[in-house]
Design a protein around this motif. Structure first.
Motif, PDB file in Angstrom:
ATOM      1  N   THR A   1       0.841  -1.193   0.000  1.00  0.00           N
ATOM      2  CA  THR A   1       0.000   0.000   0.000  1.00  0.00           C
ATOM      3  C   THR A   1       0.879   1.247   0.000  1.00  0.00           C
ATOM      4  OG1 THR A   1      -0.058   0.099   2.416  1.00  0.00           O
ATOM      5  CG2 THR A   1      -1.775  -1.227   1.333  1.00  0.00           C
ATOM      6  N   PHE A   2       0.242   2.390  -0.145  1.00  0.00           N
ATOM      7  CA  PHE A   2       0.985   3.652  -0.061  1.00  0.00           C
ATOM      8  C   PHE A   2       1.620   3.796   1.321  1.00  0.00           C
ATOM      9  CE2 PHE A   2       1.064   8.120   1.248  1.00  0.00           C
ATOM     10  CZ  PHE A   2       1.926   8.647   0.300  1.00  0.00           C
ATOM     11  N   GLY A   3       0.883   3.379   2.347  1.00  0.00           N
ATOM     12  CA  GLY A   3       1.408   3.501   3.701  1.00  0.00           C
ATOM     13  C   GLY A   3       2.646   2.665   3.932  1.00  0.00           C
ATOM     14  N   LEU A   4       2.754   1.493   3.268  1.00  0.00           N
ATOM     15  CA  LEU A   4       3.911   0.622   3.460  1.00  0.00           C
ATOM     16  C   LEU A   4       5.074   1.020   2.560  1.00  0.00           C
ATOM     17  CD1 LEU A   4       4.903  -1.968   4.937  1.00  0.00           C
ATOM     18  CD2 LEU A   4       4.177  -3.239   2.916  1.00  0.00           C
ATOM     19  N   THR A   5       4.779   1.372   1.316  1.00  0.00           N
ATOM     20  CA  THR A   5       5.843   1.625   0.338  1.00  0.00           C
ATOM     21  C   THR A   5       6.196   3.101   0.176  1.00  0.00           C
ATOM     22  OG1 THR A   5       4.299   1.831  -1.531  1.00  0.00           O
ATOM     23  CG2 THR A   5       5.038  -0.397  -0.949  1.00  0.00           C
TER      24      THR A   5
ATOM     25  N   PHE B   1       3.841   3.293 -10.827  1.00  0.00           N
ATOM     26  CA  PHE B   1       4.075   3.809  -9.476  1.00  0.00           C
ATOM     27  C   PHE B   1       5.066   4.967  -9.521  1.00  0.00           C
ATOM     28  CE2 PHE B   1       2.836  -0.641  -9.006  1.00  0.00           C
ATOM     29  CZ  PHE B   1       1.774  -0.521  -8.111  1.00  0.00           C
ATOM     30  N   SER B   2       4.995   5.822  -8.510  1.00  0.00           N
ATOM     31  CA  SER B   2       5.822   7.036  -8.501  1.00  0.00           C
ATOM     32  C   SER B   2       7.288   6.741  -8.220  1.00  0.00           C
ATOM     33  CB  SER B   2       5.278   8.014  -7.456  1.00  0.00           C
ATOM     34  OG  SER B   2       5.289   7.425  -6.166  1.00  0.00           O
ATOM     35  N   GLY B   3       7.600   5.563  -7.790  1.00  0.00           N
ATOM     36  CA  GLY B   3       8.983   5.176  -7.518  1.00  0.00           C
ATOM     37  C   GLY B   3       9.090   3.669  -7.448  1.00  0.00           C
ATOM     38  N   ALA B   4      10.315   3.182  -7.297  1.00  0.00           N
ATOM     39  CA  ALA B   4      10.549   1.737  -7.299  1.00  0.00           C
ATOM     40  C   ALA B   4       9.991   1.088  -6.039  1.00  0.00           C
ATOM     41  CB  ALA B   4      12.041   1.456  -7.412  1.00  0.00           C
ATOM     42  N   ILE B   5       9.323  -0.049  -6.233  1.00  0.00           N
ATOM     43  CA  ILE B   5       8.881  -0.909  -5.132  1.00  0.00           C
ATOM     44  C   ILE B   5       9.581  -2.246  -5.342  1.00  0.00           C
ATOM     45  CG2 ILE B   5       6.901  -1.921  -3.937  1.00  0.00           C
ATOM     46  CD1 ILE B   5       5.142   0.216  -5.166  1.00  0.00           C
ATOM     47  N   PRO B   6      10.777  -2.430  -4.811  1.00  0.00           N
ATOM     48  CA  PRO B   6      11.581  -3.627  -5.118  1.00  0.00           C
ATOM     49  C   PRO B   6      10.883  -4.949  -4.824  1.00  0.00           C
ATOM     50  CG  PRO B   6      12.917  -1.967  -3.994  1.00  0.00           C
ATOM     51  CD  PRO B   6      11.502  -1.496  -3.927  1.00  0.00           C
TER      52      PRO B   6
ATOM     53  N   THR C   1     -11.913   6.553 -12.137  1.00  0.00           N
ATOM     54  CA  THR C   1     -11.472   7.924 -12.354  1.00  0.00           C
ATOM     55  C   THR C   1      -9.966   7.984 -12.561  1.00  0.00           C
ATOM     56  OG1 THR C   1     -13.262   8.708 -10.921  1.00  0.00           O
ATOM     57  CG2 THR C   1     -11.469  10.249 -11.389  1.00  0.00           C
ATOM     58  N   THR C   2      -9.535   8.613 -13.644  1.00  0.00           N
ATOM     59  CA  THR C   2      -8.106   8.784 -13.899  1.00  0.00           C
ATOM     60  C   THR C   2      -7.458   9.545 -12.747  1.00  0.00           C
ATOM     61  OG1 THR C   2      -8.425   8.765 -16.299  1.00  0.00           O
ATOM     62  CG2 THR C   2      -6.407   9.782 -15.477  1.00  0.00           C
ATOM     63  N   ASP C   3      -6.358   9.033 -12.263  1.00  0.00           N
ATOM     64  CA  ASP C   3      -5.696   9.633 -11.114  1.00  0.00           C
ATOM     65  C   ASP C   3      -4.198   9.362 -11.221  1.00  0.00           C
ATOM     66  OD1 ASP C   3      -4.852  10.627  -8.691  1.00  0.00           O
ATOM     67  OD2 ASP C   3      -6.329   9.556  -7.478  1.00  0.00           O
ATOM     68  N   VAL C   4      -3.413  10.419 -11.227  1.00  0.00           N
ATOM     69  CA  VAL C   4      -1.958  10.241 -11.325  1.00  0.00           C
ATOM     70  C   VAL C   4      -1.312  10.184  -9.942  1.00  0.00           C
ATOM     71  CG1 VAL C   4      -1.838  11.393 -13.571  1.00  0.00           C
ATOM     72  CG2 VAL C   4      -1.577  12.748 -11.472  1.00  0.00           C
ATOM     73  N   ASP C   5      -2.116  10.297  -8.899  1.00  0.00           N
ATOM     74  CA  ASP C   5      -1.556  10.356  -7.552  1.00  0.00           C
ATOM     75  C   ASP C   5      -2.445   9.584  -6.573  1.00  0.00           C
ATOM     76  OD1 ASP C   5       0.265  11.079  -5.613  1.00  0.00           O
ATOM     77  OD2 ASP C   5      -0.697  12.989  -5.155  1.00  0.00           O
ATOM     78  N   ASP C   6      -2.804   8.339  -6.940  1.00  0.00           N
ATOM     79  CA  ASP C   6      -3.710   7.557  -6.100  1.00  0.00           C
ATOM     80  C   ASP C   6      -2.952   6.956  -4.919  1.00  0.00           C
ATOM     81  OD1 ASP C   6      -6.576   5.994  -6.221  1.00  0.00           O
ATOM     82  OD2 ASP C   6      -4.997   4.729  -5.390  1.00  0.00           O
ATOM     83  N   GLU C   7      -3.519   7.097  -3.730  1.00  0.00           N
ATOM     84  CA  GLU C   7      -2.911   6.550  -2.517  1.00  0.00           C
ATOM     85  C   GLU C   7      -3.807   5.504  -1.853  1.00  0.00           C
ATOM     86  OE1 GLU C   7      -1.947   9.797   0.039  1.00  0.00           O
ATOM     87  OE2 GLU C   7      -0.542  10.723  -1.385  1.00  0.00           O
ATOM     88  N   THR C   8      -4.853   5.057  -2.560  1.00  0.00           N
ATOM     89  CA  THR C   8      -5.800   4.095  -1.973  1.00  0.00           C
ATOM     90  C   THR C   8      -5.583   2.668  -2.465  1.00  0.00           C
ATOM     91  OG1 THR C   8      -7.455   4.390  -3.728  1.00  0.00           O
ATOM     92  CG2 THR C   8      -7.520   5.941  -1.882  1.00  0.00           C
TER      93      THR C   8
END
Length: 523
Positions: free
Chosen positions: A60-64, A79-84, A143-150
């Motif tokens: 999730t956003f909270g973990l990564t 994703f906005s960055g690497a999630i190894p 809904t298109t979203d470039v910054d989804d945290e859910t």
């Protein structure tokens, strides 16, 4: 007795021993059939394996700390960055002896084939292309979203080992997670049939720190590969395959992480003869093909047009070579023994590069592969386990969304080893395994010596049934039945039973009132 001994004894008893490779292969097939029949007839103690299954938490956003970019109508998630951890190895654990499933590493993912939830809807993850991008099996509708945290990436299902015949135990033990010196809070995880789970209507998305049971889940079926085609050969100083060298090769699809399907039709390739000058080593280019000579490869992903998955999307390819084969004459030495082809290296050392020892995995968008290193065909490479591309799975309930330890990713360098990101937790598993098929002359049945004679009896029963000598066939069948009854007392596995000793009483929580470290009755 090894395979050669078993074969010789069958020939001696039948008084028929032609030195024909075709006949020897037929006898070897019968030996393997009898071997499997005896092996799977009971839950023998020697047929069991104890190992570990890695557990993967929800991402999730909270973990990564990474958000997700999604577009209505597109199957791509960025994703906005690497999630190894997205590229986590599909492995039973660090001590696993199942080399095929644990050694693929940098391609595929434990999260492929799993669930991606966003904006209240779940989707199946078809392919994870990198630590920053994945493709869904159907378009995102929302809904298109470039910054989804859910979003939530869920590990709902777990594959059983490729050699698993029957799962006998799944447990949450105190190793290696500490319990502060007391009794482990959790233990055996009971199995629940899919039908029963549906009747009591358990929540599919319920999560907890540990599972209370596991649910049998329909398997994943991987399609069979078809054939290989030789495209070209080229002399190269950067290759190490010698001149006039025969190799028998086949391939299989590698799907949804580490699910490997049935093998293709084999191809025998001979490297080029040595030229009068220049390098004599060859690089061999092969094409993955269908039986009607069409290349097997997915099209490159296109966001605007790939509303549905491309043909062969997510189906990577792995290659195998026959180690029971004479590279000088191009002839088989018996039944084929397929081993993984690895990346290899120019120096011939597996430590020369990070991937030298890893199985050679070809991307789903590539239709060809170049083989160039002789140590790619190492006799110690993992053997292919004979199965039919049907991969059994289980679903822990509740879904385990916790970990005991965290290990951060380390890129590595010249003096620093690479380390994978890991959220560590594991379950102990015990299961009845499928033995390796015997092909090499020195292969030995993986069972106590007393059973070797039963394998011979099984072969003789088949031979005499085939020849119409039903009396002799029945005689050997009775010998097998009589011998198995005697061996059951020593080697059979009994139903799991809790034995309560006289001084042990059962408490209200189901545990006896005694000190687990000394086995003395507690006050």
């Amino acid at each position: 007795m090894n395979l050669q001994d078993l074969r010789s004894k069958v020939k001696n008893i039948t008084d028929y021993s032609p030195e024909l490779q075709t006949y020897q292969d037929q006898v070897d097939d019968l030996i393997n059939d009898a071997y499997y029949s005896i092996w799977s007839s009971k839950r023998w103690k020697f047929s069991q394996v104890q190992d570990f299954i890695k557990i993967y938490p929800d991402l999730t956003f909270g973990l990564t700390g990474k958000n997700a970019s999604v577009q209505n109508g597109s199957r791509r998630v960025v994703f906005s960055g690497a999630i190894p951890i997205l590229l986590a190895e599909v492995s039973l654990g660090p001590f696993s002896n199942h080399d095929t499933s644990k050694s693929y590493g940098s391609v595929g993912s434990a999260y492929e084939g799993e669930v991606f939830e966003i904006q209240g809807r779940e989707y199946t993850i078809l392919k994870i292309t990198s630590s920053t991008e994945l493709h869904l099996a159907e378009p995102f509708r929302g809904t298109t979203d470039v910054d989804d945290e859910t979003y939530v990436v869920k590990k709902r299902f777990y594959d059983l080992p490729e050699d698993c015949l029957e799962l006998l135990n799944l447990s949450q033990r105190d190793s290696p997670a500490p319990t502060n010196g007391g009794r482990p809070v959790f233990g055996k995880v009971s199995g629940l049939s899919k039908r029963r789970e549906e009747e009591i209507n358990l929540r599919e998305d319920y999560t907890a720190n540990y599972a209370e049971c596991y649910i049998d889940t329909p398997p994943i079926n991987v399609p069979p590969a078809e054939k290989l085609k030789l495209l070209s050969q080229a002399y190269s100083a950067g290759a190490t395959i010698p001149a006039d060298y025969y190799i028998e090769i086949c391939w299989a699809f590698y799907y949804l992480g580490a699910k490997i399907g049935p093998l293709s039709e084999p191809l025998i390739v001979k490297s080029q003869s040595a030229p009068q000058s220049g390098p004599s080593t060859s690089a061999i280019t092969l094409q993955f093909s269908t039986f009607d000579d069409k290349a097997v490869a997915a099209q490159a992903f296109a966001t605007l047009t790939d509303y549905a998955p491309n043909k062969f999307e997510g189906l990577r390819k792995v290659l195998y070579y026959n180690s029971n084969f004479n590279p000088a004459t191009g002839k088989r030495l018996g039944l084929p023994v397929w081993r993984t082809i690895t990346f290899g290296s120019l120096t011939g050392s597996e430590g020369a590069t990070a991937d030298a020892h890893r199985p050679l995995v070809v991307d789903d968008e590539s239709s060809s592969v170049v083989l160039q290193f002789i140590n790619s065909f190492n006799g110690g490479n993992p053997r292919y386990v004979e199965w039919d591309g049907s991969i059994p799975r289980i679903r822990p309930y509740p879904r385990i969304n916790a970990f005991d330890f965290y290990n951060p990713a380390v890129t590595g360098g010249e003096l620093i080893p690479r380390a994978d990101e890991e959220y560590f937790r594991r379950l102990e598993v015990r299961y009845m395994r499928k033995p390796l098929r015997m092909g090499l002359a020195t292969d030995t049945p993986q069972m106590p010596y007393e059973f070797h004679q039963l394998v011979i009896y099984g072969v003789l029963e088949d031979i005499y049934n085939k020849s119409g000598n039903l009396d002799l066939a029945q005689r050997y069948n009775k010998k097998i039945e009589k011998a198995i009854k005697g061996l059951e007392r020593r080697y059979i596995d009994s139903i799991d039973t809790t034995f309560i000793r006289g001084s042990f009483t059962i408490g209200t929580n189901g545990f006896p009132f005694y000190d687990p470290t000394s086995l003395k009755l507690t006050p």
